[in-house]
Design an enzyme around this catalytic site. Sequence first.
Site, mmCIF file in Angstrom:
data_model
loop_
_atom_site.group_PDB
_atom_site.id
_atom_site.type_symbol
_atom_site.label_atom_id
_atom_site.label_comp_id
_atom_site.label_asym_id
_atom_site.label_seq_id
_atom_site.Cartn_x
_atom_site.Cartn_y
_atom_site.Cartn_z
ATOM 1 N N ASP A 80 0.809 -1.208 0.000
ATOM 2 C CA ASP A 80 0.000 0.000 0.000
ATOM 3 C C ASP A 80 0.849 1.268 0.000
ATOM 4 O O ASP A 80 0.455 2.290 -0.562
ATOM 5 C CB ASP A 80 -0.932 0.002 1.212
ATOM 6 C CG ASP A 80 -2.165 -0.866 0.996
ATOM 7 O OD1 ASP A 80 -2.325 -1.416 -0.114
ATOM 8 O OD2 ASP A 80 -2.973 -0.994 1.937
ATOM 9 N N ASN A 154 -3.912 9.079 2.414
ATOM 10 C CA ASN A 154 -4.324 8.515 3.699
ATOM 11 C C ASN A 154 -4.651 9.578 4.734
ATOM 12 O O ASN A 154 -5.768 9.659 5.225
ATOM 13 C CB ASN A 154 -3.210 7.624 4.265
ATOM 14 C CG ASN A 154 -3.406 6.157 3.976
ATOM 15 O OD1 ASN A 154 -4.414 5.754 3.413
ATOM 16 N ND2 ASN A 154 -2.426 5.353 4.359
ATOM 17 N N ASP A 184 -0.478 13.581 22.062
ATOM 18 C CA ASP A 184 0.726 13.240 21.302
ATOM 19 C C ASP A 184 0.623 13.723 19.866
ATOM 20 O O ASP A 184 1.622 13.750 19.146
ATOM 21 C CB ASP A 184 0.957 11.728 21.312
ATOM 22 C CG ASP A 184 1.505 11.224 22.637
ATOM 23 O OD1 ASP A 184 1.773 12.066 23.522
ATOM 24 O OD2 ASP A 184 1.681 10.004 22.789
ATOM 25 N N SER A 200 -5.638 2.623 14.193
ATOM 26 C CA SER A 200 -4.811 2.231 15.339
ATOM 27 C C SER A 200 -4.990 3.173 16.517
ATOM 28 O O SER A 200 -4.844 2.771 17.673
ATOM 29 C CB SER A 200 -3.332 2.204 14.928
ATOM 30 O OG SER A 200 -3.104 1.275 13.899
ATOM 31 N N ALA A 219 -3.522 9.738 21.669
ATOM 32 C CA ALA A 219 -3.267 9.720 23.118
ATOM 33 C C ALA A 219 -3.550 11.067 23.764
ATOM 34 O O ALA A 219 -2.656 11.709 24.333
ATOM 35 C CB ALA A 219 -1.814 9.283 23.391
#
Length: 298
Positions: A80, A154, A184, A200, A219
Amino acid sequence: MQPIFRSIAVIGKYQTSRHRSAPDTLCQAIRTIAAFVHAQGCDLTIEAETAANTRLSDYPARDLDDIGRNCDLGLVVGGDGTMLSVGRRLASHGTPLIGINKGRLGFITDIPLESYEATLAPMLAGEYEEDVRPLMHGRVLRGRECVFEALALNDVVVNRGSTSGMVELRIEVDGGFVANQRADGLIVASPTGSTAYALSAGGPMLHPSIPGWVLVPIAPHTLTHRPIVLSDASSVAVELVAGRDASANFDMQSLASLKVGDRVVVHRSPHSACFLHPRGWSYYSTLRNKLRWNEGGS
């Protein structure tokens, strides 16, 4: 079956071996695919860096811009990451792409290398599903000056430095203040990118047909900062209020260092990448196969 594409370019995974010869397995795969396509009666071109790194000199070589101007179709051999890189470069030319997967996961390079012949032949004859993916255009503004800009398929990601603490970000949508956020970082992801880093980080998956983006905090210090889905007609601005060594990443392939006060502004690009899939391709089947969901039926 006669191919409907007359001029086809083969583009390999050269990015990981830019200064040395490509692995023998990749060389052999590209040679075999090139010979197969040529045997279908198509005019064949090898992307210039692919030709140099595989030492394949049997066919004409062109750079990507020349391929976009002169070829009807690109065959991308890799994963990808390779498809994203090539898709961004060829989007302005409208060149459709078929992905032959020599990577691992392969959400958009979905033809297994081991069985490409049976799948590719009918696709070259016109039996395929078209999948259009809009691009994002991101700019880094330092005052009134644009110091960096890039396209992304993306995501556009604002990240803290690897050895520094959280960053503080001011987020605006269409010029309106949304929130200040300590985290973060922040991901602005397209539907294509919703199954990548954004997934994720806890973001939702967006069907490719949805004209939207998702903002996903990485986060966050305050757990009530949650992902939010926006229209992709929106303009998103992310200002670095505080933090050291922060950066803006575009598909994790282009990088810009940020200073406090810099603004990362993301708009929908006028260009789209066009991917071709085998007839009968299904987005949900891709999710089942790649994410190993229990299918529970046919």
